[in-house]
Write a protein that holds these residues in place. Structure first.
Motif, PDB file in Angstrom:
ATOM      1  N   ILE A 160     -42.932 -27.477  -1.107  1.00  0.00           N
ATOM      2  CA  ILE A 160     -41.981 -26.775  -1.959  1.00  0.00           C
ATOM      3  C   ILE A 160     -42.609 -26.404  -3.302  1.00  0.00           C
ATOM      4  N   SER A 161     -43.302 -27.341  -3.926  1.00  0.00           N
ATOM      5  CA  SER A 161     -43.876 -27.081  -5.247  1.00  0.00           C
ATOM      6  C   SER A 161     -44.856 -25.917  -5.201  1.00  0.00           C
ATOM      7  N   ASP A 162     -45.656 -25.851  -4.137  1.00  0.00           N
ATOM      8  CA  ASP A 162     -46.614 -24.759  -4.006  1.00  0.00           C
ATOM      9  C   ASP A 162     -45.895 -23.434  -3.753  1.00  0.00           C
ATOM     10  N   LYS A 163     -44.864 -23.466  -2.929  1.00  0.00           N
ATOM     11  CA  LYS A 163     -44.118 -22.237  -2.644  1.00  0.00           C
ATOM     12  C   LYS A 163     -43.469 -21.695  -3.920  1.00  0.00           C
ATOM     13  N   ILE A 164     -42.873 -22.565  -4.697  1.00  0.00           N
ATOM     14  CA  ILE A 164     -42.222 -22.127  -5.935  1.00  0.00           C
ATOM     15  C   ILE A 164     -43.234 -21.471  -6.864  1.00  0.00           C
ATOM     16  N   ALA A 165     -44.388 -22.097  -7.012  1.00  0.00           N
ATOM     17  CA  ALA A 165     -45.407 -21.573  -7.914  1.00  0.00           C
ATOM     18  C   ALA A 165     -45.946 -20.232  -7.448  1.00  0.00           C
ATOM     19  N   ILE A 166     -46.248 -20.127  -6.175  1.00  0.00           N
ATOM     20  CA  ILE A 166     -46.863 -18.890  -5.688  1.00  0.00           C
ATOM     21  C   ILE A 166     -45.858 -17.744  -5.654  1.00  0.00           C
ATOM     22  N   TYR A 167     -44.599 -18.039  -5.359  1.00  0.00           N
ATOM     23  CA  TYR A 167     -43.611 -16.959  -5.325  1.00  0.00           C
ATOM     24  C   TYR A 167     -43.256 -16.471  -6.726  1.00  0.00           C
ATOM     25  N   LYS A 168     -43.396 -17.317  -7.704  1.00  0.00           N
ATOM     26  CA  LYS A 168     -43.237 -16.858  -9.085  1.00  0.00           C
ATOM     27  C   LYS A 168     -44.317 -15.839  -9.412  1.00  0.00           C
ATOM     28  N   GLN A 169     -45.543 -16.108  -8.958  1.00  0.00           N
ATOM     29  CA  GLN A 169     -46.643 -15.170  -9.169  1.00  0.00           C
ATOM     30  C   GLN A 169     -46.438 -13.886  -8.372  1.00  0.00           C
ATOM     31  N   LEU A 170     -46.053 -14.032  -7.114  1.00  0.00           N
ATOM     32  CA  LEU A 170     -45.873 -12.858  -6.262  1.00  0.00           C
ATOM     33  C   LEU A 170     -44.780 -11.945  -6.791  1.00  0.00           C
ATOM     34  N   ASP A 171     -43.685 -12.529  -7.207  1.00  0.00           N
ATOM     35  CA  ASP A 171     -42.557 -11.738  -7.691  1.00  0.00           C
ATOM     36  C   ASP A 171     -42.932 -10.965  -8.947  1.00  0.00           C
ATOM     37  N   ALA A 172     -43.779 -11.561  -9.779  1.00  0.00           N
ATOM     38  CA  ALA A 172     -44.208 -10.893 -11.007  1.00  0.00           C
ATOM     39  C   ALA A 172     -45.246  -9.808 -10.740  1.00  0.00           C
ATOM     40  N   ALA A 173     -46.079 -10.006  -9.721  1.00  0.00           N
ATOM     41  CA  ALA A 173     -47.211  -9.103  -9.500  1.00  0.00           C
ATOM     42  C   ALA A 173     -46.918  -7.946  -8.558  1.00  0.00           C
ATOM     43  N   ALA A 174     -46.059  -8.147  -7.589  1.00  0.00           N
ATOM     44  CA  ALA A 174     -45.815  -7.122  -6.575  1.00  0.00           C
ATOM     45  C   ALA A 174     -44.762  -6.123  -7.041  1.00  0.00           C
ATOM     46  N   ALA A 175     -44.900  -4.887  -6.615  1.00  0.00           N
ATOM     47  CA  ALA A 175     -43.926  -3.853  -6.957  1.00  0.00           C
ATOM     48  C   ALA A 175     -42.551  -4.248  -6.425  1.00  0.00           C
ATOM     49  N   PRO A 176     -41.478  -3.807  -7.079  1.00  0.00           N
ATOM     50  CA  PRO A 176     -40.128  -4.219  -6.678  1.00  0.00           C
ATOM     51  C   PRO A 176     -39.784  -3.893  -5.227  1.00  0.00           C
ATOM     52  N   GLU A 177     -40.382  -2.842  -4.677  1.00  0.00           N
ATOM     53  CA  GLU A 177     -40.067  -2.447  -3.301  1.00  0.00           C
ATOM     54  C   GLU A 177     -40.896  -3.188  -2.260  1.00  0.00           C
ATOM     55  N   THR A 178     -41.862  -3.991  -2.691  1.00  0.00           N
ATOM     56  CA  THR A 178     -42.710  -4.731  -1.761  1.00  0.00           C
ATOM     57  C   THR A 178     -41.950  -5.924  -1.184  1.00  0.00           C
ATOM     58  N   ILE A 179     -41.974  -6.059   0.136  1.00  0.00           N
ATOM     59  CA  ILE A 179     -41.343  -7.196   0.795  1.00  0.00           C
ATOM     60  C   ILE A 179     -42.252  -8.418   0.675  1.00  0.00           C
ATOM     61  N   LEU A 180     -41.663  -9.550   0.322  1.00  0.00           N
ATOM     62  CA  LEU A 180     -42.407 -10.800   0.215  1.00  0.00           C
ATOM     63  C   LEU A 180     -41.970 -11.725   1.346  1.00  0.00           C
ATOM     64  N   ALA A 181     -42.874 -11.978   2.285  1.00  0.00           N
ATOM     65  CA  ALA A 181     -42.556 -12.770   3.470  1.00  0.00           C
ATOM     66  C   ALA A 181     -43.409 -14.032   3.500  1.00  0.00           C
ATOM     67  N   SER A 182     -42.794 -15.137   3.860  1.00  0.00           N
ATOM     68  CA  SER A 182     -43.493 -16.406   3.956  1.00  0.00           C
ATOM     69  C   SER A 182     -43.642 -16.833   5.411  1.00  0.00           C
ATOM     70  N   SER A 183     -44.804 -17.373   5.726  1.00  0.00           N
ATOM     71  CA  SER A 183     -45.053 -17.905   7.064  1.00  0.00           C
ATOM     72  C   SER A 183     -44.530 -19.327   7.236  1.00  0.00           C
ATOM     73  N   SER A 184     -43.777 -19.816   6.269  1.00  0.00           N
ATOM     74  CA  SER A 184     -43.280 -21.191   6.307  1.00  0.00           C
ATOM     75  C   SER A 184     -42.720 -21.553   7.679  1.00  0.00           C
ATOM     76  N   SER A 185     -43.090 -22.743   8.158  1.00  0.00           N
ATOM     77  CA  SER A 185     -42.671 -23.156   9.495  1.00  0.00           C
ATOM     78  C   SER A 185     -41.383 -23.963   9.504  1.00  0.00           C
TER      79      SER A 185
END
Length: 311
Positions: free
Chosen positions: A91-116
């Motif tokens: 969870i801690s890693d997911k929270i950190a990386i998605y904060k980065q992804l949300d800031a860096a990727a364009a608003p229309e870019t889909i953010l998908a996780s391979s979480s099992s």
């Protein structure tokens, strides 16, 4: 040319790279571990060549040329259509990386996780762009096992789920939608029940681990390789699914009513199962057997694609 940013290029990230590169997408790779990132293009190229031998990749060299290494996470996701995150299952890693992804990727870019197993709401709740985030859970190895489970959070835009499904289907995967969040999604919950019963049967001495594996590989697994449990029981009674349930529901309930308990996964029972299994392969032997498995799965995919779907 559509582009995907692959964030995390371990086993799953490399397999996703294979899927999208062979489908004609440009693929940008990023991983926080420099050695893992540096080794990834060659390992992906080899996997493309392996599948080309089965006819599942038309031009492995051309596909490999569509793969590039990004200098940073920001470069990996800048202007891409889809980000496939395959980082640690924490969870801690997911929270950190998605904060980065949300800031860096364009608003229309889909953010998908391979979480099992971790649902998206547990690491996207505080994001400004949380509506474009979802789970796209593959099955190892996803470059030869095509199923991908799409699961949005309560705030995921339904249009994002629909677009993601269109994308994954277009690159040769088989997308299914998990209608609401549940830990482990669908496949892993089904697998967990089967494994728990397997540990019960072996641990309590009803069958050896080797013979139980044979029961699945040469029994249930043969049917399940091209039809699911509902279609299977539909064919096991002349009147279909309802007829099967009228005939066998009491029997099935009686066989499955024992609860899954913590004892089934205790150290003592794991020892009993491991002793019954009797194997202790080296990491090299596991790697060799995994390669053999991937080769056999590729051949099975080819066979299934060549057969007409029975309607």
């Amino acid at each position: 040319m559509p582009t995907i940013g692959i964030v995390g290029v371990g086993l799953i990230g490399r397999a996703w790279s294979n899927v999208f590169a062979r489908a004609g997408w440009d693929v940008r790779l990023y991983d926080a571990h420099a050695d893992t990132l540096a080794a990834a293009p060659e390992r992906i190229r080899q996997s493309l060549e392996d599948l080309a031998e089965h006819g599942l990749v038309k031009d492995a060299a051309a596909a490999a040329q569509r793969i590039s290494i990004a200098a940073s996470l920001e470069d990996a996701v800048n202007g891409v259509d889809l980000v496939q995150e395959s980082g640690p299952e924490r969870i801690s890693d997911k929270i950190a990386i998605y904060k980065q992804l949300d800031a860096a990727a364009a608003p229309e870019t889909i953010l998908a996780s391979s979480s099992s197993a971790i649902v998206a709401s547990r690491f996207t709740q505080d994001l400004a762009g949380r509506g474009r985030c979802l789970i796209a859970h593959p099955v190892n190895p996803p470059h030869v096992v095509p199923i991908v489970e799409l699961c949005g959070s309560p705030w995921t835009d339904p249009k994002v789920v629909a677009k993601a499904r269109e994308i994954y289907d277009s690159v040769g995967q088989v997308a299914v939608e998990v209608k609401k969040e549940i830990d482990g999604f669908i496949l892993n919950r089904m697998q967990a029940v089967l494994l728990s019963e397997a540990f019960r049967l072996v641990g309590e001495g009803y069958v050896t681990a080797e013979d139980l594996d044979k029961t699945i590989a040469h029994g249930l697994g043969l049917r399940w390789s091209f039809m699911g449990p509902f279609e299977t029981i539909e064919l096991n009674a002349p009147g279909g699914l309802r007829d099967y349930c009228e005939r066998f529901a009491p029997t099935m309930y009686g066989l499955s009513k024992l609860p899954v308990t913590e004892e089934l996964w205790s150290a003592e029972n794991i020892d009993r199962v491991a002793d019954s299994w009797g194997r202790n392969p080296t990491p090299e032997q596991i790697a060799d057997k995994s390669a053999w498995r991937d080769n056999r799965l590729a051949a099975l995919v080819v066979h299934k694609r060549e057969q007409k779907q029975y309607d």
